[in-house]
Motif scaffolding. Sequence first.
Motif: not given
Length: 256
Positions: A33-45
């Motif tokens: 599965e292609q991942r969204p470009s925004w990187g949710y886990a990093r941004a959440m952290g």
Amino acid sequence: MTVPLTFEALVAEAAAASVEGWDFSWFEGRATEQRPSWGYARAMGERLARAAAALDIQTGGGEVLASAPKLPPVMVATEGWPSNLAKATTLRQPRGAVVVAASEDAPLPFADGAFDLVTSRHPVSTHWAETARVLRPGGTYFSQQVGPASVFELVEHFLGPQPEEVRNARHPDRARAAAESAGLDVVGLRAERLRVEFLDIGAVVHFLRKVIWMVPGFTVDRYRPQLRSLHERIETEGPFVAHSTRFLIEARKPRP
């Protein structure tokens, strides 16, 4: 030379695999599965590291929250599924986070204005009024959500063509309207359509057992003809390609 597994063997293997928690490692080598470009886990952290008190709603098994390098002094998570609740508690307690049992459609069991950050990755639904209530003035809701008609190439293989109101039920414009109706200001909204590949029928079975709302009531026996036809298609044409949709929404509670 490795002999490919038969339809029955692939299905039996996937039907016997555990679907507890929100760990997708079973799919390695079987689906992508292609991942969204925004990187949710990093941004959440990054946001958690700056927060004083945070709430993660529908945390699943706590895997995404566990990836955060630094948690705020007050860190709480909610989860409704008993198996996920146990796993999330095991992951989070050593770092001082509290995991509370709460179903996704129930009021949040917290005081007004308790948190300056509320997060949620792929919530089943968002209780916007409750989210706004537990946020402090100036606080932020940050969430990655499933968008409209996500993986519907697969869904419609099993259920047939779906009406437009079903296909667009998770449209980001609806999320914006709901957030604003709850008194929040939407400060960021992004959406992407992403490629998904299922390399064998076992991956399809595991996916539909794990993500139970895709084909409600899915069982191997109930959908064996559709599974077999899809297996034959993969064997003949190669990976079954679908497209997931995701959107990232950030909303802020206004200050007085």
